[in-house]
Scaffold this motif. Structure first.
Motif, PDB file in Angstrom:
ATOM      1  N   PRO A  63      33.850  49.911  31.922  1.00  0.00           N
ATOM      2  CA  PRO A  63      34.143  48.469  31.926  1.00  0.00           C
ATOM      3  C   PRO A  63      35.500  48.158  32.558  1.00  0.00           C
ATOM      4  O   PRO A  63      36.508  48.797  32.253  1.00  0.00           O
ATOM      5  N   GLY A  64      35.492  47.185  33.478  1.00  0.00           N
ATOM      6  CA  GLY A  64      36.712  46.728  34.108  1.00  0.00           C
ATOM      7  C   GLY A  64      37.198  47.561  35.275  1.00  0.00           C
ATOM      8  O   GLY A  64      38.162  47.192  35.938  1.00  0.00           O
ATOM      9  N   VAL A  65      36.549  48.693  35.536  1.00  0.00           N
ATOM     10  CA  VAL A  65      37.013  49.581  36.605  1.00  0.00           C
ATOM     11  C   VAL A  65      36.433  49.118  37.943  1.00  0.00           C
ATOM     12  O   VAL A  65      35.240  48.860  38.065  1.00  0.00           O
ATOM     13  N   MET A  66      37.318  49.014  38.932  1.00  0.00           N
ATOM     14  CA  MET A  66      36.910  48.631  40.278  1.00  0.00           C
ATOM     15  C   MET A  66      37.275  49.754  41.249  1.00  0.00           C
ATOM     16  O   MET A  66      38.363  50.321  41.171  1.00  0.00           O
ATOM     17  N   GLU A  67      36.357  50.037  42.147  1.00  0.00           N
ATOM     18  CA  GLU A  67      36.607  51.015  43.200  1.00  0.00           C
ATOM     19  C   GLU A  67      37.206  50.309  44.407  1.00  0.00           C
ATOM     20  O   GLU A  67      36.639  49.336  44.916  1.00  0.00           O
ATOM     21  N   LEU A  68      38.351  50.774  44.843  1.00  0.00           N
ATOM     22  CA  LEU A  68      38.989  50.243  46.038  1.00  0.00           C
ATOM     23  C   LEU A  68      38.277  50.781  47.279  1.00  0.00           C
ATOM     24  O   LEU A  68      37.498  51.726  47.177  1.00  0.00           O
ATOM     25  N   PRO A  69      38.519  50.187  48.447  1.00  0.00           N
ATOM     26  CA  PRO A  69      37.827  50.647  49.660  1.00  0.00           C
ATOM     27  C   PRO A  69      37.963  52.143  49.927  1.00  0.00           C
ATOM     28  O   PRO A  69      37.036  52.770  50.440  1.00  0.00           O
ATOM     29  N   SER A  70      39.084  52.747  49.553  1.00  0.00           N
ATOM     30  CA  SER A  70      39.296  54.183  49.783  1.00  0.00           C
ATOM     31  C   SER A  70      38.579  55.059  48.770  1.00  0.00           C
ATOM     32  O   SER A  70      38.558  56.282  48.912  1.00  0.00           O
ATOM     33  N   GLY A  71      38.026  54.451  47.721  1.00  0.00           N
ATOM     34  CA  GLY A  71      37.383  55.217  46.662  1.00  0.00           C
ATOM     35  C   GLY A  71      38.265  55.387  45.432  1.00  0.00           C
ATOM     36  O   GLY A  71      37.791  55.834  44.391  1.00  0.00           O
ATOM     37  N   ARG A  72      39.529  55.032  45.528  1.00  0.00           N
ATOM     38  CA  ARG A  72      40.404  55.097  44.354  1.00  0.00           C
ATOM     39  C   ARG A  72      39.956  54.060  43.335  1.00  0.00           C
ATOM     40  O   ARG A  72      39.374  53.034  43.692  1.00  0.00           O
ATOM     41  N   LEU A  73      40.260  54.338  42.059  1.00  0.00           N
ATOM     42  CA  LEU A  73      39.813  53.466  40.978  1.00  0.00           C
ATOM     43  C   LEU A  73      40.996  52.818  40.275  1.00  0.00           C
ATOM     44  O   LEU A  73      42.044  53.437  40.085  1.00  0.00           O
ATOM     45  N   VAL A  74      40.798  51.564  39.867  1.00  0.00           N
ATOM     46  CA  VAL A  74      41.797  50.812  39.116  1.00  0.00           C
ATOM     47  C   VAL A  74      41.055  49.999  38.053  1.00  0.00           C
ATOM     48  O   VAL A  74      39.905  49.608  38.262  1.00  0.00           O
ATOM     49  N   ARG A  75      41.706  49.796  36.896  1.00  0.00           N
ATOM     50  CA  ARG A  75      41.048  49.025  35.836  1.00  0.00           C
ATOM     51  C   ARG A  75      41.761  47.698  35.640  1.00  0.00           C
ATOM     52  O   ARG A  75      42.977  47.626  35.654  1.00  0.00           O
ATOM     53  N   GLY A  76      40.973  46.669  35.424  1.00  0.00           N
ATOM     54  CA  GLY A  76      41.508  45.354  35.092  1.00  0.00           C
ATOM     55  C   GLY A  76      40.989  44.926  33.736  1.00  0.00           C
ATOM     56  O   GLY A  76      39.898  45.319  33.327  1.00  0.00           O
ATOM     57  N   ARG A  77      41.806  44.127  33.050  1.00  0.00           N
ATOM     58  CA  ARG A  77      41.347  43.596  31.766  1.00  0.00           C
ATOM     59  C   ARG A  77      42.133  42.357  31.401  1.00  0.00           C
ATOM     60  O   ARG A  77      43.204  42.096  31.948  1.00  0.00           O
ATOM     61  N   GLY A  78      41.587  41.609  30.463  1.00  0.00           N
ATOM     62  CA  GLY A  78      42.245  40.437  29.921  1.00  0.00           C
ATOM     63  C   GLY A  78      42.920  40.796  28.610  1.00  0.00           C
ATOM     64  O   GLY A  78      42.269  41.324  27.708  1.00  0.00           O
ATOM     65  N   LEU A  79      44.199  40.508  28.497  1.00  0.00           N
ATOM     66  CA  LEU A  79      44.929  40.834  27.281  1.00  0.00           C
ATOM     67  C   LEU A  79      44.437  40.025  26.081  1.00  0.00           C
ATOM     68  O   LEU A  79      44.539  40.479  24.947  1.00  0.00           O
ATOM     69  N   ARG A  80      43.887  38.848  26.324  1.00  0.00           N
ATOM     70  CA  ARG A  80      43.337  38.041  25.220  1.00  0.00           C
ATOM     71  C   ARG A  80      42.068  38.646  24.631  1.00  0.00           C
ATOM     72  O   ARG A  80      41.610  38.243  23.572  1.00  0.00           O
TER      73      ARG A  80
ATOM     74  N   GLY B  62      43.709  49.037  53.038  1.00  0.00           N
ATOM     75  CA  GLY B  62      43.124  49.029  54.378  1.00  0.00           C
ATOM     76  C   GLY B  62      42.088  47.965  54.661  1.00  0.00           C
ATOM     77  O   GLY B  62      41.634  47.838  55.798  1.00  0.00           O
ATOM     78  N   LEU B  63      41.676  47.192  53.677  1.00  0.00           N
ATOM     79  CA  LEU B  63      40.675  46.148  53.900  1.00  0.00           C
ATOM     80  C   LEU B  63      41.336  44.950  54.584  1.00  0.00           C
ATOM     81  O   LEU B  63      42.448  44.567  54.202  1.00  0.00           O
ATOM     82  N   PRO B  64      40.687  44.349  55.585  1.00  0.00           N
ATOM     83  CA  PRO B  64      41.255  43.143  56.184  1.00  0.00           C
ATOM     84  C   PRO B  64      41.459  42.052  55.130  1.00  0.00           C
ATOM     85  O   PRO B  64      40.608  41.856  54.250  1.00  0.00           O
ATOM     86  N   ALA B  65      42.583  41.360  55.217  1.00  0.00           N
ATOM     87  CA  ALA B  65      42.946  40.359  54.206  1.00  0.00           C
ATOM     88  C   ALA B  65      41.881  39.279  54.047  1.00  0.00           C
ATOM     89  O   ALA B  65      41.639  38.800  52.936  1.00  0.00           O
ATOM     90  N   ASP B  66      41.202  38.907  55.137  1.00  0.00           N
ATOM     91  CA  ASP B  66      40.200  37.847  55.040  1.00  0.00           C
ATOM     92  C   ASP B  66      38.910  38.303  54.339  1.00  0.00           C
ATOM     93  O   ASP B  66      38.035  37.489  54.072  1.00  0.00           O
ATOM     94  N   GLN B  67      38.800  39.587  54.002  1.00  0.00           N
ATOM     95  CA  GLN B  67      37.637  40.111  53.278  1.00  0.00           C
ATOM     96  C   GLN B  67      37.959  40.487  51.829  1.00  0.00           C
ATOM     97  O   GLN B  67      37.063  40.775  51.047  1.00  0.00           O
ATOM     98  N   ALA B  68      39.230  40.479  51.472  1.00  0.00           N
ATOM     99  CA  ALA B  68      39.659  41.039  50.189  1.00  0.00           C
ATOM    100  C   ALA B  68      39.172  40.250  48.976  1.00  0.00           C
ATOM    101  O   ALA B  68      38.742  40.846  47.983  1.00  0.00           O
ATOM    102  N   VAL B  69      39.229  38.935  49.024  1.00  0.00           N
ATOM    103  CA  VAL B  69      38.805  38.138  47.858  1.00  0.00           C
ATOM    104  C   VAL B  69      37.307  38.332  47.618  1.00  0.00           C
ATOM    105  O   VAL B  69      36.882  38.568  46.479  1.00  0.00           O
TER     106      VAL B  69
END
Length: 144
Positions: free
Chosen positions: A9-26, A109-116
């Protein structure tokens, strides 16, 4: 130390394959495994946790107060995703966290106009909540 599990839960794979987790503190305390490094995106200082942290002063629905410091922190966090469990968190885990994830994707490495769109597909469809957050991502490397 270990890394995140791709489908956790909350883990996102970046374009390079690296992983990062996001969460809401509330949403309550962090689930195990705990991060090795956390970046907290809040208008006021975050609560203490037993892992290494960095605070980016970033009021809700706004932008980082110090954009140069935020960019430096994003770069450091991206580097740390290769060797540890990096977490980003804000109040709800969508707007500021999603914006930070889009910035990480650009630095990865992702183009800025594709990131969102990337973050909305791979993390949360409601990520990056305001037009100025989207513009911040688009201009990340030109204005910092």
């Amino acid at each position: 130390m270990g890394l995140w599990i791709k489908d956790a839960p909350g883990v996102m794979e970046l374009p390079s394959g690296r992983l990062v987790r996001g969460r809401g503190l509330r949403n309550g305390a962090a689930a195990e495994p705990f991060p090795t490094y956390g970046v907290y995106l809040l208008g006021k200082e975050p609560p203490d946790v037993p892992w290494e942290t960095h605070w980016i002063k970033w009021p809700d629905f706004r932008l980082p107060v110090d954009r140069a410091q935020a960019l430096t922190t994003f770069r450091e966090a991206l580097e740390r995703t290769g060797t540890g469990r990096v977490e980003f968190a804000c109040g709800g885990g969508r707007g500021r966290t999603g914006t930070a994830f889009a910035c990480l994707a650009v630095l990865d490495g992702l183009p800025a106009d594709q990131a969102v769109d990337y973050v909305r597909r791979h993390y949360d469809k409601h990520a990056v909540e305001t037009p100025w957050q989207k513009r911040y991502v688009l201009n990340l490397l030109t204005r910092g």
